[in-house]
Design a protein around this motif. Structure first.
Motif, PDB file in Angstrom:
ATOM      1  N   GLU A 320       0.684  -1.277   0.182  1.00 52.37           N
ATOM      2  CA  GLU A 320      -0.040  -0.088   0.008  1.00 52.37           C
ATOM      3  C   GLU A 320       0.868   1.317  -0.074  1.00 52.37           C
ATOM      4  OE1 GLU A 320      -4.071   0.768   1.949  1.00 52.37           O
ATOM      5  OE2 GLU A 320      -2.781   0.679   3.434  1.00 52.37           O
ATOM      6  N   TYR A 321       1.936   1.285   0.755  1.00 50.94           N
ATOM      7  CA  TYR A 321       2.974   2.372   0.902  1.00 50.94           C
ATOM      8  C   TYR A 321       3.632   2.524  -0.583  1.00 50.94           C
ATOM      9  CZ  TYR A 321       6.686   5.545   2.548  1.00 50.94           C
ATOM     10  OH  TYR A 321       7.601   6.467   2.726  1.00 50.94           O
ATOM     11  N   ALA A 322       3.916   1.467  -0.929  1.00 45.39           N
ATOM     12  CA  ALA A 322       4.646   1.565  -2.210  1.00 45.39           C
ATOM     13  C   ALA A 322       4.002   1.956  -3.546  1.00 45.39           C
ATOM     14  CB  ALA A 322       5.085   0.058  -2.914  1.00 45.39           C
ATOM     15  N   ILE A 323       2.653   1.584  -3.571  1.00 46.82           N
ATOM     16  CA  ILE A 323       1.823   2.054  -4.421  1.00 46.82           C
ATOM     17  C   ILE A 323       1.458   3.795  -4.465  1.00 46.82           C
ATOM     18  CG2 ILE A 323      -0.733   2.030  -5.460  1.00 46.82           C
ATOM     19  CD1 ILE A 323      -0.657  -0.998  -4.653  1.00 46.82           C
ATOM     20  N   LYS A 324       1.408   4.117  -3.347  1.00 45.32           N
ATOM     21  CA  LYS A 324       1.055   5.462  -3.010  1.00 45.32           C
ATOM     22  C   LYS A 324       2.371   6.562  -3.113  1.00 45.32           C
ATOM     23  CE  LYS A 324       0.860   8.607   1.206  1.00 45.32           C
ATOM     24  NZ  LYS A 324       0.636   8.711   2.424  1.00 45.32           N
ATOM     25  N   ARG A 325       3.520   5.794  -2.966  1.00 45.55           N
ATOM     26  CA  ARG A 325       5.098   6.300  -3.328  1.00 45.55           C
ATOM     27  C   ARG A 325       5.051   6.385  -4.823  1.00 45.55           C
ATOM     28  NH1 ARG A 325       8.976   7.930  -0.424  1.00 45.55           N
ATOM     29  NH2 ARG A 325       8.841   9.674  -1.965  1.00 45.55           N
ATOM     30  N   LEU A 326       4.641   5.480  -5.313  1.00 45.49           N
ATOM     31  CA  LEU A 326       4.773   5.400  -6.848  1.00 45.49           C
ATOM     32  C   LEU A 326       4.049   6.313  -7.672  1.00 45.49           C
ATOM     33  CD1 LEU A 326       5.294   1.290  -7.364  1.00 45.49           C
ATOM     34  CD2 LEU A 326       7.016   3.081  -7.812  1.00 45.49           C
ATOM     35  N   ALA A 327       2.943   6.551  -7.226  1.00 44.06           N
ATOM     36  CA  ALA A 327       1.882   7.625  -7.639  1.00 44.06           C
ATOM     37  C   ALA A 327       2.448   8.748  -7.667  1.00 44.06           C
ATOM     38  CB  ALA A 327       0.481   7.322  -6.790  1.00 44.06           C
TER      39      ALA A 327
END
Length: 418
Positions: A320-327
């Motif tokens: 979830e954190y990775a998806i947020k940062r990749l956005a």
């Protein structure tokens, strides 16, 4: 360090994995984000392998000397551990193979040689999906070519999910086997097992689930899945390479023919005919991967001690954190689900018009290990009109700091290519 709910004690866990202290490229500490390809191994597994070779090395079963008996106990003890890990009704339903690919091929070949009612022939159909690893496509293509059976598949939606809108057309009364992945190795999609299994059972088709990307990351209960076969591999779940598992329902293993012939899988042999040992040995011809099974047993012990539910919660938080940062990264497109709902810890993406191989090479110079290419899932790349992706995949020892390092590395890639 960024604090996220549900994280494991990452610092304590990372101390168990020697390779994570590896320094590469100008003193950079490695950031290992290639766990969907293979996981790192904890000291507990490495020690179990060393102890086996130093103290117990012998061939299993027929020997009567002390080393043979010890090796047999360790090998069969690993089978007990795996059976408990996946909640198998019987240890005799656990077959050791060399990897998940062999497990999937084993089932395909058994069905091609089987008698009725399991036999696949020109009057029958095989159902798979467009998101499968090549190991769950090619064996069925070969079986289709050999028998004349029709190969059908589920397509994909634009957001990386299975399109089940035509489920009654893909799985019909002619379908003999439905084989699909529980978690996509390229997109991380967690598939709707219940709906597929229910339809397969309605028409009397067998179900094979590829759990290679599920067994390392979440609780796996073969009885709850409702499938007839489940395949997975050891090296993605902290175990050594060279060991895989096929679980199958006891009555099917009794009825279906063996895949390989040789020592260990026989009951009696004459020059005229042979009879076969009962499962699981019926499907384990020759000297098995003994040390590898012992290592897998140690990996199961390690993961079970932490708790698969806790590992799943940790990975969900990291993903979830990775998806947020990749956005936050300009021109970056995630291939597959863009939320952490019903998805695993592998995230594939493209970065503008920069080729994924170039992305991976520049990240490697920063000490960041990712996977590039089509990830043995080329039909997915064709479906979304891309040549390849960059894939970052996480595990129980992955940290928010490593996600941050990936984001910084991608910024470096963007600057490098202007």
């Amino acid at each position: 360090m960024t604090q996220l709910p549900g994280l494991l004690d990452i610092e304590a866990i990372r101390k168990d994995f020697p390779l994570l202290d590896r320094v590469v490229h100008d003193g950079k500490k490695i950031v290992y984000l290639d766990n969907a390809a293979t996981s790192q191994k904890p000291r507990q597994v490495l020690d179990a392998l060393n102890e086996y070779y130093e103290q117990h090395n012998a061939n299993v079963h027929r020997g009567v000397h002390v080393l043979a008996e010890e090796a047999t106990a360790l090998y069969e003890g690993a089978r007990d551990k795996v059976a408990a890990f996946i909640n198998a009704p019987s240890r005799d339903e656990v077959i050791f193979t060399k990897n998940a690919s062999e497990s999937l091929n084993l089932v395909a070949n058994m069905l091609g040689w089987a008698d009725e009612p399991y036999r696949v022939d020109r009057e029958t159909e095989i159902a798979i999906t467009e998101m499968e690893h090549h190991s769950n496509i090619v064996p069925w293509q070969l079986l289709s070519q050999r028998t004349g059976a029709k190969l059908k598949w589920f397509g994909l939606t634009d957001d990386g999910r299975l399109d089940l809108s035509n489920i009654e057309e893909v799985i019909t009364e002619k379908t003999k086997i439905v084989s699909f992945t529980l978690v996509s190795n390229i997109m991380g999609t967690v598939n709707p097992v219940e709906a597929i299994v229910r339809r397969a059972q309605d028409v009397g088709a067998l179900v094979l689930i590829d759990a290679s990307q599920a067994a390392p990351h979440m609780p796996l209960d073969v009885q709850a899945l409702g499938a007839d076969f489940v395949a997975f591999t050891g090296h993605k779940m902290c175990g050594p390479t060279g060991i895989g598992v096929l679980w199958g329902r006891q009555e099917l293993l009794e009825d279906l023919p063996p895949f390989l012939g040789g020592g260990e899988m026989i009951e009696t042999v004459s020059m005229h005919a042979s009879t076969y040992a009962p499962a699981p040995h019926k499907f384990e011809a020759g000297t098995p991967p003994i040390a590898q099974a012992v290592g897998l047993g140690a990996a199961v012990d390690y993961l079970s001690a932490i708790g698969m539910d806790k590992i799943a919660a940790h990975e969900h938080a990291i993903t979830e954190y990775a998806i947020k940062r990749l956005a936050e990264v300009p021109d970056l497109r995630i291939i597959g689900p863009t939320t952490a709902e019903d998805r695993g810890a592998a995230i594939s993406f493209v970065l503008g018009d920069i080729h994924p191989h170039d992305v991976g090479q520049v990240l490697d110079e920063q000490g960041i290990a990712v996977r590039v290419g089509h990830h043995c899932a080329r039909p997915v790349c064709l479906r979304y009109g891309i040549p390849a992706t960059t894939r970052a995949s996480f595990y129980l020892y992955s940290s928010p700091a490593e996600v941050d390092a990936l984001i910084d590395g991608l910024e470096h890639v963007r600057n490098f290519f202007g």
